[in-house]
Design a protein around this motif. Structure first.
Motif, PDB file in Angstrom:
ATOM      1  N   MET A 170       0.823  -1.197   0.000  1.00 60.41           N
ATOM      2  CA  MET A 170       0.000   0.000   0.000  1.00 60.41           C
ATOM      3  C   MET A 170       0.865   1.257   0.000  1.00 60.41           C
ATOM      4  O   MET A 170       0.557   2.241  -0.676  1.00 60.41           O
ATOM      5  N   THR A 171       1.948   1.218   0.755  1.00 61.36           N
ATOM      6  CA  THR A 171       2.853   2.366   0.824  1.00 61.36           C
ATOM      7  C   THR A 171       3.377   2.724  -0.555  1.00 61.36           C
ATOM      8  O   THR A 171       3.433   3.911  -0.928  1.00 61.36           O
ATOM      9  N   ARG A 172       3.753   1.732  -1.327  1.00 61.95           N
ATOM     10  CA  ARG A 172       4.287   1.991  -2.673  1.00 61.95           C
ATOM     11  C   ARG A 172       3.221   2.603  -3.581  1.00 61.95           C
ATOM     12  O   ARG A 172       3.494   3.522  -4.357  1.00 61.95           O
ATOM     13  N   HIS A 173       2.010   2.105  -3.465  1.00 58.78           N
ATOM     14  CA  HIS A 173       0.927   2.635  -4.295  1.00 58.78           C
ATOM     15  C   HIS A 173       0.529   4.045  -3.844  1.00 58.78           C
ATOM     16  O   HIS A 173       0.163   4.882  -4.679  1.00 58.78           O
ATOM     17  N   VAL A 186       5.949   6.455   3.173  1.00 62.29           N
ATOM     18  CA  VAL A 186       7.044   5.569   3.557  1.00 62.29           C
ATOM     19  C   VAL A 186       6.549   4.578   4.604  1.00 62.29           C
ATOM     20  O   VAL A 186       5.564   4.824   5.292  1.00 62.29           O
ATOM     21  N   CYS A 187       7.235   3.463   4.713  1.00 58.28           N
ATOM     22  CA  CYS A 187       6.865   2.423   5.669  1.00 58.28           C
ATOM     23  C   CYS A 187       8.067   2.089   6.548  1.00 58.28           C
ATOM     24  O   CYS A 187       9.195   1.999   6.048  1.00 58.28           O
ATOM     25  N   ILE A 188       7.828   1.931   7.826  1.00 58.45           N
ATOM     26  CA  ILE A 188       8.843   1.482   8.776  1.00 58.45           C
ATOM     27  C   ILE A 188       8.479   0.071   9.210  1.00 58.45           C
ATOM     28  O   ILE A 188       7.343  -0.183   9.612  1.00 58.45           O
ATOM     29  N   SER A 189       9.439  -0.850   9.141  1.00 57.61           N
ATOM     30  CA  SER A 189       9.152  -2.244   9.496  1.00 57.61           C
ATOM     31  C   SER A 189      10.051  -2.701  10.646  1.00 57.61           C
ATOM     32  O   SER A 189      11.177  -3.147  10.431  1.00 57.61           O
ATOM     33  N   PRO A 190       9.553  -2.579  11.868  1.00 53.83           N
ATOM     34  CA  PRO A 190      10.343  -3.031  13.017  1.00 53.83           C
ATOM     35  C   PRO A 190      10.275  -4.547  13.191  1.00 53.83           C
ATOM     36  O   PRO A 190       9.350  -5.207  12.714  1.00 53.83           O
ATOM     37  N   ALA A 191      11.266  -5.061  13.905  1.00 53.32           N
ATOM     38  CA  ALA A 191      11.140  -6.393  14.489  1.00 53.32           C
ATOM     39  C   ALA A 191      10.401  -6.218  15.816  1.00 53.32           C
ATOM     40  O   ALA A 191       9.699  -5.228  16.007  1.00 53.32           O
ATOM     41  N   THR A 238      13.082  14.418   2.275  1.00 48.97           N
ATOM     42  CA  THR A 238      12.124  14.739   1.217  1.00 48.97           C
ATOM     43  C   THR A 238      12.296  13.903  -0.055  1.00 48.97           C
ATOM     44  O   THR A 238      11.388  13.875  -0.889  1.00 48.97           O
ATOM     45  N   TYR A 239      13.431  13.226  -0.216  1.00 51.34           N
ATOM     46  CA  TYR A 239      13.613  12.387  -1.409  1.00 51.34           C
ATOM     47  C   TYR A 239      13.423  10.902  -1.100  1.00 51.34           C
ATOM     48  O   TYR A 239      13.652  10.049  -1.951  1.00 51.34           O
ATOM     49  N   ILE A 240      12.965  10.588   0.101  1.00 52.41           N
ATOM     50  CA  ILE A 240      12.656   9.199   0.459  1.00 52.41           C
ATOM     51  C   ILE A 240      11.163   9.001   0.296  1.00 52.41           C
ATOM     52  O   ILE A 240      10.361   9.596   1.018  1.00 52.41           O
ATOM     53  N   ASN A 241      10.795   8.174  -0.660  1.00 51.44           N
ATOM     54  CA  ASN A 241       9.391   8.021  -1.030  1.00 51.44           C
ATOM     55  C   ASN A 241       9.140   6.602  -1.513  1.00 51.44           C
ATOM     56  O   ASN A 241       9.909   6.072  -2.322  1.00 51.44           O
ATOM     57  N   GLY A 242       8.083   5.983  -1.005  1.00 47.41           N
ATOM     58  CA  GLY A 242       7.727   4.633  -1.427  1.00 47.41           C
ATOM     59  C   GLY A 242       8.589   3.545  -0.825  1.00 47.41           C
ATOM     60  O   GLY A 242       8.442   2.368  -1.168  1.00 47.41           O
ATOM     61  N   ALA A 243       9.477   3.902   0.103  1.00 50.89           N
ATOM     62  CA  ALA A 243      10.431   2.945   0.658  1.00 50.89           C
ATOM     63  C   ALA A 243       9.864   2.221   1.870  1.00 50.89           C
ATOM     64  O   ALA A 243       9.044   2.765   2.611  1.00 50.89           O
TER      65      ALA A 243
END
Length: 256
Positions: A170-173, A186-191, A238-243
Motif C-alpha cells: 500500500m505504501t508503494r501505491h 514511507v513504511c517502517i518495518s520493526p522487528a 524529502t527524497y525518500i518516497n515509497g520505501a
C-alpha cells in the motif's frame, strides 16, 4: 517552538499505551509539531497528552476511537482538522492482531487482524488525503513489520504477516498516487519492539528464539522507531518516497 518539525501538524494513531505511539507523540512534539493522537482508551490518551504538555509540547487526542470503523476514522481526521487547521504528517501506528497456529486459528482472528492492521491505515489515509492535498503535500508513515517481509518460525503470525506485507505494498501505491500532489509515503518495518502490547504476545521460550536470530541480540526500543519516524517526517527526508525501511537489529539481513 523550534525543531525539526516546527510548524508541522502531525496526526498519530495509537498514542495511548506505553510503546511506539507514545514515543512518537513525545518526540514529534519536542521537535515542534502540534500532535493530534488517538487511542481506544480515554485514560491512556490523557496520560500521553499530559506527558507531552508537561514537557512543553502541544498535543490533543481523540478517544475513545476504533479507527478500523470508517466513521470513526473520518471523525478522527475531522476533529484534528478542526483543532489544528490542517495536517502535514499522518503516522498510521495503531493496530491490533490475533496470533495462533495457522491450522487452529479461528477464522474470526483472520478478519479481526485484517480490519485492525490493514483497513485501519487505509481508512485513516483515505480520510486524511484531501487535507494533505489542500495543505500542498505532506507525508504518510505506515508502521509495517519484518513479519511482512519474511516468514517467521519462532511464533505463528500469519494474519499479522499478511497484513503488514499488504501495508508495505500500500505504501508503494500511495507514493505513486501522491506523486503529483507532493505527498510522500514511507513504511517502517520493526522487528519485536518493547511495549505493553507486543510483549504480551510471546512467551519466554519464543523470546529466546528471537534473540538467537537477531544479530544485535536485543529487542528494539520504542524510541528507536520514533527517531526513525522523526527523520522520515522531516524535511531531511524529502527524497525518500515509497520505501520500506526495516529497523530490526539485522534480522532481515540474515538468510533463512
Amino acid at each position: 517552538m523550534s525543531g525539526r518539525l516546527a510548524g508541522k501538524i502531525a496526526f498519530i494513531s495509537g498514542t495511548g499505551r506505553a510503546g511506539i505511539g507514545r514515543e512518537l507523540a513525545k518526540i514529534f512534539a519536542a521537535e515542534g509539531a502540534k500532535v493530534f493522537g488517538s487511542t481506544r482508551s480515554e485514560g491512556s490518551a490523557a496520560e500521553t497528552v499530559a506527558a507531552v504538555k508537561a514537557a512543553g509540547g502541544v498535543m490533543e487526542a481523540f478517544a475513545p476511537a476504533d479507527l478500523s470503523d470508517p466513521a470513526a476514522a473520518q471523525n478522527w481526521i475531522d476533529a484534528g482538522i478542526a483543532a489544528f487547521g490542517g495536517i502535514d504528517i499522518l503516522v498510521n501506528n495503531a493496530g491490533d492482531l490475533r496470533n495462533g497456529p495457522f491450522d487452529e486459528q479461528p477464522l474470526d482472528d483472520w478478519y479481526y487482524t485484517l480490519r485492525t492492521e490493514l483497513d485501519l491505515p487505509y481508512l485513516c489515509t483515505r480520510a486524511a488525503w484531501p487535507h494533505l492535498r489542500a495543505r500542498g503535500g505532506g507525508v504518510v508513515i505506515n508502521m509495517g513489520s519484518v513479519a511482512g517481509m519474511r516468514g517467521v518460525l519462532f511464533h505463528p503470525m500469519l494474519p499479522h504477516g499478511v497484513t503488514k506485507g499488504a501495508l508495505i505494498s500500500m505504501t508503494r501505491h500511495l507514493a505513486a498516487a501522491g506523486a503529483d500532489h507532493n505527498i510522500r509515503a514511507v513504511c517502517i518495518s520493526p522487528a519485536m519492539v518493547r511495549s505493553d502490547a507486543t510483549q504480551s504476545h510471546i512467551d519466554a521460550g519464543e523470546f529466546d528464539d528471537l534473540m538467537r536470530i537477531t544479530p544485535s541480540r536485543r529487542i528494539c526500543e520504542p524510541r528507536e522507531v520514533a527517531n526513525l519516524a522523526l527523520f522520515l517526517a522531516s524535511d531531511e527526508a524529502t527524497y525518500i518516497n515509497g520505501a520500506n525501511i526495516p529497523i530490526d537489529g539485522g534480522v532481515s539481513a540474515m538468510g533463512g
